[in-house]
Design an enzyme around this catalytic site. Structure first.
Site, PDB file in Angstrom:
ATOM      1  N   ASN A 318      -3.838   8.086  -7.046  1.00 36.83           N
ATOM      2  CA  ASN A 318      -4.050   7.183  -6.059  1.00 36.83           C
ATOM      3  C   ASN A 318      -2.792   6.202  -5.991  1.00 36.83           C
ATOM      4  O   ASN A 318      -2.703   4.860  -6.262  1.00 36.83           O
ATOM      5  CB  ASN A 318      -5.236   6.217  -6.018  1.00 36.83           C
ATOM      6  CG  ASN A 318      -5.819   5.740  -4.749  1.00 36.83           C
ATOM      7  OD1 ASN A 318      -5.147   6.216  -3.905  1.00 36.83           O
ATOM      8  ND2 ASN A 318      -6.941   5.173  -4.940  1.00 36.83           N
ATOM      9  N   HIS A 349     -12.660  -1.262  -3.752  1.00 40.76           N
ATOM     10  CA  HIS A 349     -13.386   0.068  -3.692  1.00 40.76           C
ATOM     11  C   HIS A 349     -14.978  -0.235  -3.400  1.00 40.76           C
ATOM     12  O   HIS A 349     -15.569   0.591  -2.856  1.00 40.76           O
ATOM     13  CB  HIS A 349     -13.445   0.454  -5.230  1.00 40.76           C
ATOM     14  CG  HIS A 349     -12.253   1.273  -5.486  1.00 40.76           C
ATOM     15  ND1 HIS A 349     -11.072   0.807  -6.168  1.00 40.76           N
ATOM     16  CD2 HIS A 349     -12.070   2.649  -5.454  1.00 40.76           C
ATOM     17  CE1 HIS A 349     -10.177   1.682  -6.195  1.00 40.76           C
ATOM     18  NE2 HIS A 349     -10.801   2.957  -5.721  1.00 40.76           N
TER      19      HIS A 349
END
Length: 422
Positions: A318, A349
């Protein structure tokens, strides 16, 4: 999931068309901005229905902040509003939908838009509200000197190449792409006359796109085979825990963690291919003289699978989110930058408890790995066999540490996480 894949494949075709028929030599910047924005809005509505209103509300609220807030506070207000709205949407997934993943889960695009909003706000603050000598070299390069117009702002946040799956990119890079300066700027960094060229080459992304589509296809096949057959939930099954030896459990933990990766490989590589097909993502020339199209790449699979340190692993996983965290948090945190960055990552998140178990564990493992490497590594560099042995051991430890760290991220809830730790 079907809508997601359908939209991304249609976006891939639209990206090729966009590069060929609406390239900078065929259309004005305004036309390119308008096309990218309208198609992005259409994809968002097609995928998420009325839930897409959340994306548009957040975008317009922060456009108001960007134009009305004072420059010294623009990054603070934008950050609080964007992260606050995102967090409220995350909370709804737990308390309204009881840990369920909505069939029209709009949180992914909202997370990307939050990254872009805060990135632009920080870079605008750097460009207008700070002196050049106060900035790092990277901050100075990316600083935005003027507020964007509404069309530029909407295009940056909602363009069809990244509205569904990202990745987040820097505002100046995106504007350079729309205006046709993106590739040219990177090519000027190389002395082409020494390489035998009498004019600048014209790099094509076609080979890079085909290569990434092959990775996407392999990832899809692995997802349909491995991921379905090796669920993470099995490692906390009572019968499995009672009858399976400890080393076998560790081995299975590694297998199920590997099986959970292909969906990320698929989504991120396909998103990268979409941007490349539109002509966005050129990063220059490598040491062999080959054109590189990895400016927006979100992962390096080889470096992930061969990582011999926790730091190397997370730097290649990521990637664009890691860059965002560094630019908006780590580089600006007045104290405890590592801890604050992991906490922001968890909050971004979502608010599932498993995320916080993962990122708090990540803080400890990062600090421990750094201490061990600084104090022990130099003892193993005196000979090749010792270095090989060190690399093998650190690879095993790193992979198992990652598995232990990310298991709660997949399990989400407290009860299975505590059972896993026991």
């Amino acid at each position: 999931q079907i809508n997601f894949v359908a939209c991304q494949l249609f976006a891939l075709l639209a990206a090729f068309w966009f590069r060929i028929y609406l390239g900078p030599s065929h259309a004005s910047s305004a036309v390119r901005h308008a096309f990218a924005t309208l198609f992005g809005i259409y994809f968002a509505v097609f995928c998420f229905g009325w839930y897409s209103i959340h994306l548009f509300v957040l975008v317009m609220m922060n456009y108001g902040i960007m134009n009305m807030a004072s420059i010294p506070n623009i990054h603070r207000y934008s950050f609080v509003v964007a992260m606050g709205y995102l967090t409220l949407c995350h909370i709804s997934r737990i308390y309204i939908f009881h840990y369920g993943i909505l069939t029209t889960d709009f949180s992914g695009p909202l997370m990307i838009i939050t990254q872009k909003i805060t990135t632009l706000a920080c870079q605008l603050h750097d460009g207008i509200g700070r002196q050049a000598e106060e900035l790092t070299a990277e901050q100075n390069r990316l600083a935005v000197k003027t507020r964007p117009s509404l069309l530029e702002y909407l295009s940056y946040l909602l363009n069809f190449m990244s509205v569904i799956a990202g990745p987040c990119s820097n505002y100046k890079d995106y504007i350079a792409f729309i205006e046709g300066r993106h590739v040219h700027m990177k090519l000027l960094e190389v002395n082409w006359k020494q390489k035998g060229y009498d004019r600048l080459p014209d790099p094509s992304p076609t080979v890079a796109v085909m290569y990434k589509l092959c990775i996407t296809l392999v990832s899809l096949i692995l997802f349909l085979t491995l991921t379905k057959n090796f669920p993470m939930a099995y490692i906390i099954d009572n019968e499995f825990l009672d009858k399976t030896p400890f080393l076998s459990r560790l081995g299975y933990l590694y297998v199920v963690t590997q099986a959970a990766k292909p969906k990320y490989y698929f989504a991120w590589t396909l998103a990268d291919a979409v941007n490349n097909a539109a002509g966005y993502g050129f990063s220059g020339v490598d040491e062999r003289g080959a054109f590189r199209w990895d400016l927006l790449s979100n992962l390096n699979i080889w470096n992930i699978e061969t990582a011999t340190s926790f730091k190397m692993y997370i730097e290649n996983w990521n990637i664009q989110t890691a860059a965002w965290l560094k630019r908006v948090c780590y580089d600006r945190a007045p104290w405890y930058p590592t801890a604050l960055t992991f906490i922001l990552s968890a909050l971004w998140h979502g608010i599932y408890p498993g995320y916080y178990f993962t990122f708090l564990t990540g803080i400890l493992i990062t600090l421990a790995a750094r201490a061990i490497r600084n104090n022990c590594r130099h003892y193993f560099l005196s000979s090749v066999p010792l270095k090989i042995a060190y690399d093998i051991v650190t690879w095993v430890v790193t992979q198992l540490a990652v598995c232990y760290t990310v298991a709660p991220f997949v399990m989400l809830a407290v009860e299975p996480t505590i059972k896993f730790y026991k």
